[in-house]
Design an enzyme around this catalytic site. Structure first.
Site, PDB file in Angstrom:
ATOM      1  N   SER A   1       4.015  -2.507  11.160  1.00  9.16           N
ATOM      2  CA  SER A   1       2.620  -2.833  11.898  1.00  9.16           C
ATOM      3  C   SER A   1       2.540  -2.898  13.140  1.00  9.16           C
ATOM      4  CB  SER A   1       2.001  -3.991  11.099  1.00  9.16           C
ATOM      5  OG  SER A   1       2.889  -5.213  11.444  1.00  9.16           O
TER       6      SER A   1
ATOM      7  N   HIS B   1       0.597  -0.818   5.397  1.00  4.23           N
ATOM      8  CA  HIS B   1       0.072   0.091   6.341  1.00  4.23           C
ATOM      9  C   HIS B   1       0.535   1.744   6.219  1.00  4.23           C
ATOM     10  CE1 HIS B   1      -1.315  -2.828   9.208  1.00  4.23           C
ATOM     11  NE2 HIS B   1      -0.435  -3.556   8.954  1.00  4.23           N
TER      12      HIS B   1
ATOM     13  N   LYS C   1      -6.536  -3.264   3.432  1.00  2.00           N
ATOM     14  CA  LYS C   1      -6.576  -2.412   4.758  1.00  2.00           C
ATOM     15  C   LYS C   1      -7.217  -1.024   4.672  1.00  2.00           C
ATOM     16  CE  LYS C   1      -2.434  -4.877   6.747  1.00  2.00           C
ATOM     17  NZ  LYS C   1      -2.563  -6.039   5.740  1.00  2.00           N
TER      18      LYS C   1
END
Length: 396
Positions: free
Chosen positions: A185, A213, A243
């Site tokens: 990240s 991610h 996310k």
């Protein structure tokens, strides 16, 4: 307040502030979209993890509202009593299809996934090989398991090969697991999964990938494991639903036996009330959108490449990111904080990232372009970057 506690807090908070390590928290007025409002001022938002813009998607909002009407605002119990709704079953079936596994289990957060899955499978008689840049939730999950933690140099396959062989051949451990982020990240680099499988599989080492991610971003949206076509080789696929998916929660995907075990033994599943109905239905609809079309994924990458090229051409150090995560590395912590503040003064919201999130001397602001940004927004942000970069002597 007890005086010793007061003294401890005052001393350490002042230390953080004096060394550029104290993070000021801003409250957003309204939705977390490509633009945000803080104290009445509008900013171009380059700090959100809302990669695909789904946090404000109209279809997802409608799905959540309808689920609240039909199922209420809360699940009412933990999953193992009577908190498992038909909506949870639908979500987990959809997640398994999305990740290419036999089954999946949903948790209240991505952090909970790592606390749950690692400690439910690993114990004091086992060993965990862990990439040194793994997320804090992985580190805490490893500690909770009480397994022997063997730190592996970041994405260093020679180091992994040596330590994996030593761990297995020592005969000290019942089980050995290797854990890595799929996408890291802070720098945006991608785990070397084909090489990891090549090293771990012959040694009988379990492979655990946290793709927080990567889901929605890699593999045409299906994630880093699917990007490499390794869903049959990776034992644990972990991800967040907050996310790219745009809502909240997390999941573990894997074999049916693994998921059955986690439903029987993982403590966050057993002792926390399940995801709310509105969130659950919105997540399901988000995943279905990604399975039906790559449009948002493609727009994300187009915007990311546009911003990366612009920053690089201006002379900024953007590291070696292989994903939309785009750091601008400043170095000194105090200068990083100042750089972030000046960007904000000029209408671009990019938070500073400093120690302990990243090593000392590698402070950066981290840009997270999304599918929802327009080219006009990105051009405006680049103009601000150029102006502030020259003002603070970050670029010439």
């Amino acid at each position: 307040m007890v005086q010793k506690l007061n003294d401890f807090l005052e001393e350490n908070i002042n230390y953080l502030k004096d060394n550029g390590l104290y993070n000021e928290i801003d409250s957003i007025e309204g939705a977390n979209g490509p633009e945000i409002a803080i104290k009445g001022k509008t900013y171009i938002n380059l700090s959100s993890n809302n990669y695909l813009g789904l946090a404000t998607d109209e279809d997802l909002k409608t799905a959540a509202k309808n689920a609240i009407d039909s199922h209420g605002v809360g699940a009412g119990a933990v999953r193992s009593i009577n908190g498992t709704l038909d909506l949870h079953d639908e979500l987990e079936q959809t997640l398994a299809e999305f990740k290419g596994t036999e089954a999946a289990i949903a948790y209240q957060s991505g952090f909970n996934c790592n606390m749950a899955a690692i400690s439910a499978v690993m114990n004091k008689n086992d060993a965990i090989l862990s990439d040194e840049l793994n997320h804090a939730s992985i580190i805490d999950g490893c500690r909770l398991s009480k397994a022997k933690i063997i730190r592996v140099n970041h994405s260093d396959m020679d180091d992994l090969r040596q330590k994996a062989k030593e761990a297995v051949e020592s005969g000290q451990y019942n089980k050995v697991m290797y854990i890595t982020d799929g996408v890291f990240s802070m720098d945006g680099d991608v785990a070397k999964l084909p090489e990891i499988v090549e090293i771990c599989e012959p040694l009988g080492i379990m492979i655990y990938v946290d793709d927080a991610h990567g889901s929605g971003v890699m593999g045409k949206g299906a994630g880093t494991v699917k990007h490499f076509g390794l869903q049959d080789k990776v034992d644990f696929q972990i991800g967040t639903l907050s996310k790219a998916i745009g809502v909240v929660g997390g999941y573990v995907a894997g074999s049916q036996q693994l998921i059955d075990w986690l439903k029987a033994q993982s403590r966050p599943f057993l002792f926390s009330t399940s995801l709310a109905p509105g969130d659950t239905k919105a997540i399901t609809e988000a995943v279905k959108k990604l399975m039906a079309s790559t449009e948002l994924h493609d727009q994300l990458w187009d915007n990311a490449n546009y911003l990366k090229d612009g920053l690089k051409n201006l002379g900024f150090n953007i590291g070696e990111s292989e994903t939309p995560i785009t750091p601008v590395i400043i170095g000194d912590e105090k200068k990083t904080q100042e750089f972030s503040k000046r960007l904000m003064d000029e209408g671009v919201y990019v938070k500073s990232i400093v120690f302990p999130t990243v090593p000392r001397g590698t402070g950066r602001v981290r840009n997270m372009p999304t599918a929802a940004h327009t080219k006009e927004m990105l051009d405006q942000a680049l103009e601000v970057y150029e102006r502030v970069g020259k003002e603070l002597n970050v670029i010439e």
